[in-house]
Motif scaffolding. Structure first.
Motif, short mmCIF file in Angstrom:
data_model
loop_
_atom_site.label_atom_id
_atom_site.label_comp_id
_atom_site.label_asym_id
_atom_site.label_seq_id
_atom_site.Cartn_x
_atom_site.Cartn_y
_atom_site.Cartn_z
N ASN A 118 -8.53 6.72 -4.85
CA ASN A 118 -7.80 7.72 -5.01
C ASN A 118 -7.09 7.57 -6.09
O ASN A 118 -6.78 8.83 -6.79
N PHE B 83 0.73 -1.25 0.14
CA PHE B 83 -0.05 0.20 -0.06
C PHE B 83 0.79 1.31 0.12
O PHE B 83 0.38 2.31 -0.40
N ASP B 84 2.26 1.21 0.29
CA ASP B 84 2.92 2.19 0.47
C ASP B 84 3.50 2.76 -0.90
O ASP B 84 4.11 3.75 -1.30
N GLU C 193 -10.32 -5.80 6.44
CA GLU C 193 -9.30 -4.65 6.49
C GLU C 193 -8.43 -4.23 5.47
O GLU C 193 -8.63 -3.11 4.70
N ARG C 194 -7.77 -5.30 4.70
CA ARG C 194 -6.99 -4.98 3.60
C ARG C 194 -7.88 -4.63 2.24
O ARG C 194 -7.56 -3.71 1.61
N ASP D 91 -10.67 -2.94 2.40
CA ASP D 91 -11.07 -1.49 2.57
C ASP D 91 -9.90 -0.73 2.30
O ASP D 91 -10.23 0.30 1.68
N ARG D 92 -8.80 -1.14 2.72
CA ARG D 92 -7.70 -0.05 2.29
C ARG D 92 -7.44 -0.21 0.70
O ARG D 92 -7.29 0.94 0.20
N LEU D 93 -7.75 -1.24 0.03
CA LEU D 93 -7.55 -1.30 -1.40
C LEU D 93 -8.52 -0.42 -2.15
O LEU D 93 -8.29 0.32 -3.01
N TRP D 94 -9.86 -0.49 -1.24
CA TRP D 94 -10.70 0.18 -1.92
C TRP D 94 -10.62 1.81 -1.97
O TRP D 94 -10.76 2.60 -3.00
N LEU D 95 -10.13 2.06 -0.95
CA LEU D 95 -9.83 3.51 -0.78
C LEU D 95 -8.73 4.09 -1.68
O LEU D 95 -8.69 5.07 -2.20
N LEU D 96 -7.67 3.06 -1.74
CA LEU D 96 -6.40 3.21 -2.49
C LEU D 96 -6.91 3.14 -4.04
O LEU D 96 -6.58 4.20 -4.83
#
Length: 325
Positions: free
Chosen positions: A316, A169-170, A305-306, A308-313
């Protein structure tokens, strides 16, 4: 909420063909979009769904090649679209949505594998951009048609290669870290599984369920970017360039490779279920992160949780927000 990640069991297995997985299923009146539906397991997916009565739309980067490959199949439309080109995704989806037709099955089958390092015009690594972000944008743009169905399914082709890499994600686009084409492919396949999970969580209330699929190891055009010496180093080819006996024993035919896709798309065994990673025409067995087995799904590819992080990424990076974004 997503279903529990455990085998049903379905009664099918790794040698089940797509026709066997769909036997007795009538898809008359159903409409499907199949990306990459004119080669390999995508073409077999189109053939079997069409044979069961479904109408199919195949978005294709190479329209002439698609027409040649699908000429003999009934109820198949071909339209131009390139997953690496956001504007062409928008154009295809806009025309489809404007047709007013409900979309019952969306099969995100197309992809690229182990390509040399390349970034698109927006600076995104090509495998992540094509395999995941392109399909994320396609689902978002086709959402009105999926919702119109009321009982749609989205099938996202992942791979056992998800075990190569979690999503970084970074630095998902390899701007800082050293590029590894197989790690990049694995990252994109993990993203495919997490996208299906995130989509199912958000889409269930609208009658849209999503599944990710490992089709198995199949000899298709997907490996066209992998040099022979790389295949030999991995033990996939011998010194003469032939498939090694060990790998040959793991391979599926194209007919077997399309089976899990069509099973997830249309089987009544999955009614009311979603958000799971499937292989061999069943929900896959969850496996620990340190497993050496080549079956099942690893923890980072089924973590909400991952997802959700991928969805937001993904929102963006694409500038597209949908389903509460």
């Amino acid at each position: 909420m997503p279903s529990v990640q455990r085998p049903l069991p379905s009664g099918f297995g790794r040698t089940t063909t797509a026709e066997e997985a769909l036997a007795g299923t009538d898809l008359s009146g159903k409409l499907a979009v199949v990306t990459g539906g004119y080669a390999g397991i995508g073409r077999e997916t189109v053939r079997v769904l069409s044979g069961a009565g479904a109408s199919i739309v195949v978005p294709a980067r190479n329209v002439e090649k698609a027409r040649d490959a699908l000429r003999a199949m009934p109820q198949v439309e071909i339209h131009h679209m390139d997953l690496a080109d956001p504007s062409s995704i928008d154009d295809f989806a806009r025309d489809f949505v404007a047709s007013g037709r409900p979309l019952d099955l969306l099969i995100n089958n197309a992809g690229i594998m182990a390509t040399p390092l390349a970034h698109n015009a927006r600076g995104y690594e090509s495998q992540f951009a094509t395999n995941h972000l392109g399909h994320f944008q396609l689902v978002a743009r086709l959402w009105p048609s999926l919702e119109r169905s009321g009982q749609a399914r989205v099938v996202v082709l992942s791979s056992g290669a998800h075990r190569f890499s979690d999503v970084d994600f970074d630095d998902p686009n390899y701007h800082r870290r050293v590029y590894d084409k197989f790690m990049a492919y694995g990252q994109s396949k993990t993203a495919n599984a997490l996208f299906a999970l995130g989509l199912d969580i958000r889409g269930e209330a609208y009658g849209v369920r999503a599944f990710s699929v490992h089709p198995g190891s199949i000899a298709t055009e997907l490996t066209r970017y992998v040099p022979l010496e790389d295949l030999q180093a991995m033990g996939f080819r011998d010194e003469n360039g032939d498939v090694t006996p060990h790998i040959a024993a793991l391979y599926k035919t194209v007919e077997q490779g399309a089976a899990t896709t069509v099973w997830c798309a249309a089987s009544s065994q999955l009614d009311g279920l979603g958000g799971v990673y499937c292989e061999d025409c069943d929900i896959a067995q969850p496996m620990p992160a340190d497993t050496t087995e080549l079956f099942g799904v690893l923890p980072w590819a089924m973590d909400p949780e991952r997802a959700d992080r991928l969805w937001l990424l993904s929102e963006n990076l694409t500038g597209i927000k949908f389903l509460g974004g």
